[in-house]
Write a protein that holds these residues in place. Structure first.
Motif, PDB file in Angstrom:
ATOM      1  N   GLN A 175       0.827  -1.216   0.000  1.00 28.11           N
ATOM      2  CA  GLN A 175       0.000   0.000   0.000  1.00 28.11           C
ATOM      3  C   GLN A 175       0.859   1.263   0.000  1.00 28.11           C
ATOM      4  N   GLU A 176       1.923   1.246   0.752  1.00 29.60           N
ATOM      5  CA  GLU A 176       2.843   2.395   0.765  1.00 29.60           C
ATOM      6  C   GLU A 176       3.449   2.599  -0.624  1.00 29.60           C
ATOM      7  N   PHE A 177       3.820   1.505  -1.260  1.00 28.47           N
ATOM      8  CA  PHE A 177       4.400   1.596  -2.605  1.00 28.47           C
ATOM      9  C   PHE A 177       3.390   2.155  -3.609  1.00 28.47           C
ATOM     10  N   SER A 178       2.153   1.685  -3.521  1.00 29.61           N
ATOM     11  CA  SER A 178       1.114   2.167  -4.452  1.00 29.61           C
ATOM     12  C   SER A 178       0.847   3.655  -4.267  1.00 29.61           C
ATOM     13  N   ALA A 179       0.822   4.130  -3.035  1.00 31.13           N
ATOM     14  CA  ALA A 179       0.572   5.549  -2.771  1.00 31.13           C
ATOM     15  C   ALA A 179       1.714   6.409  -3.299  1.00 31.13           C
TER      16      ALA A 179
END
Length: 411
Positions: A175-179
């Motif tokens: 999720q951090e990577f996607s954001a």
């Protein structure tokens, strides 16, 4: 006594009767005598005609050209914008050169507007530079964060594959990577034609302010009226302090450095008149002749006038030649070399056909049909029906019939 009176009366009556008989005889004799003399005279009366021998020669058309001299240019000058006149630099009759200032209108308000728009354009460019710097810093930051998140995600995927971390930990890192990727792509996708949308918007605003400034500068330049070419001021209605209305004539500039003559001719003349023909032009007001040349023959008939426009250029005009003078010239143009033609009065039309009367003997005429070719103001070309050396009748054709005898009075 009564017997004498009766005898006297009878004598008088006989005398009166004799006188009447003599008068009747004299009247009859006079009538019969004059009738006998008039009869032969009427029978001897034949039409008198003029004749001309037909010869083969060059047929030419004589074209008369007349018109008025016109200046090379006559220009009405008017301000593009309304405004108060602050300066006038040309007087009536002055000779001016191309680009010379003739009149100036009030420029104060425009100068203020130009300064304001220039400042606004400068501020807009400053905003554009600030936006560009902020965007570049922001996209670098977002790109670095994205790359770090990507690397971290790749490591967590490996650890998950060997069972070192749980699924929840991997999902949190993903999720951090996607954001981080979404934040970077938002900035990266703004770029088009080498610039970000936010920066381009600021730059376009600055360009708009610059164009507005240029428009004001152009308006300022238009409020300084200049001579479009060299010439003489032939009209002036500009005074300092007056309000000049937009589109209202304040000067007329006439350029007499070259003089032309505009003429109108009929269609038959326009068909054979060619540009480049030299002419000798007479200007009656000056009592002089000038060399000229035909430089233009209109390719189409003028509406309403039913004529063609011709322009002659004067090659050696001087300052004495002014616009509006009457001028005339004439040219002779070869229509057909060595052809047969007759005066127009020799050709008669009967029942829609053309004829000429030919003198076939010393006192006898023949009515002969002919075919007409070229025409000019005086003559008609005969294509068929007439031979060189024959003599045609020029007068009294309305009294002639085929085979009639005539009396030739003039050749």
């Amino acid at each position: 006594m009564r017997h004498k009176f009766t005898n006297l009366t009878r004598k008088n009556m006989l005398l009166a009767g004799g006188v009447c008989v003599l008068l009747l005889v004299a009247a009859f004799y006079f009538y019969m005598g004059t009738g006998k003399e008039a009869g032969p005279r009427v029978r001897r009366d034949v039409p008198e005609v003029k004749v001309q021998e037909v010869v083969r020669q060059d047929m030419q058309r004589h074209i008369v050209l007349s018109g008025q001299t016109v200046a090379d240019a006559s220009i009405n000058l008017a301000p593009k914008y309304g405004g108060r006149i602050t300066a006038v630099y040309a007087e009536l009759g002055d000779r001016v050169e191309e680009g010379q200032v003739l009149m100036v209108q009030d420029l104060g308000d425009l100068d203020i507007s130009i300064a304001q728009n220039s400042a606004a354009a400068g501020a807009a460019w400053a905003d554009a530079r600030e936006a560009s710097a902020a965007y570049n810093a922001n996209i670098i930051s977002k790109k670095n964060a994205y790359e770090l998140a990507k690397a971290k995600y790749e490591r967590q995927k490996y650890l998950f594959s060997i069972g070192a971390i749980s699924q929840d930990t991997l999902d949190s890192v993903e999720q951090e990577f996607s954001a981080s990727r979404a934040a970077y792509e938002v900035l990266a996708n703004q770029v088009a034609d080498g610039g970000a949308a936010a920066v381009q918007s600021k730059e376009l605003t600055a360009q708009k302010q610059e164009h507005a400034t240029e428009a004001l500068k152009k308006q300022r330049e238009d409020m300084i009226l200049r001579a479009p070419r060299s010439g003489v001021i032939a009209y002036r209605s500009a005074e300092v302090g007056a309000i000049a209305a937009a589109g209202t004539k304040v000067f007329t500039l006439v350029d007499n450095s070259h003089i032309n003559i505009d003429c109108s001719i009929a269609e038959n003349d326009a068909a054979i008149l060619q540009t480049g023909m030299p002419v000798n032009v007479t200007i009656d007001a000056l009592g002089r002749d000038f060399a000229g040349k035909v430089i233009f023959v209109s390719p189409a008939m003028e509406d309403g006038a039913k004529s063609y426009q011709v322009r002659i250029s004067l090659e050696d005009a001087d300052d004495s030649v002014k616009a509006g003078l009457f001028a005339h010239t004439a040219v002779d143009i070869l229509q057909r070399p060595q052809t047969i033609f007759v005066p127009k009065e020799a050709v008669v039309t009967r029942n829609g056909a053309q004829y000429v009367f030919v003198l076939v003997e010393e006192d006898k005429v023949e009515m002969r049909p002919v075919k007409i070719g070229l025409l000019n103001d005086e003559s008609e070309e005969i294509i068929e029906g007439l031979n060189e050396g024959e003599k045609v009748i020029l007068s009294n054709q309305d009294k002639l019939q085929n085979g009639m005898k005539v009396k030739v009075t003039e050749a």
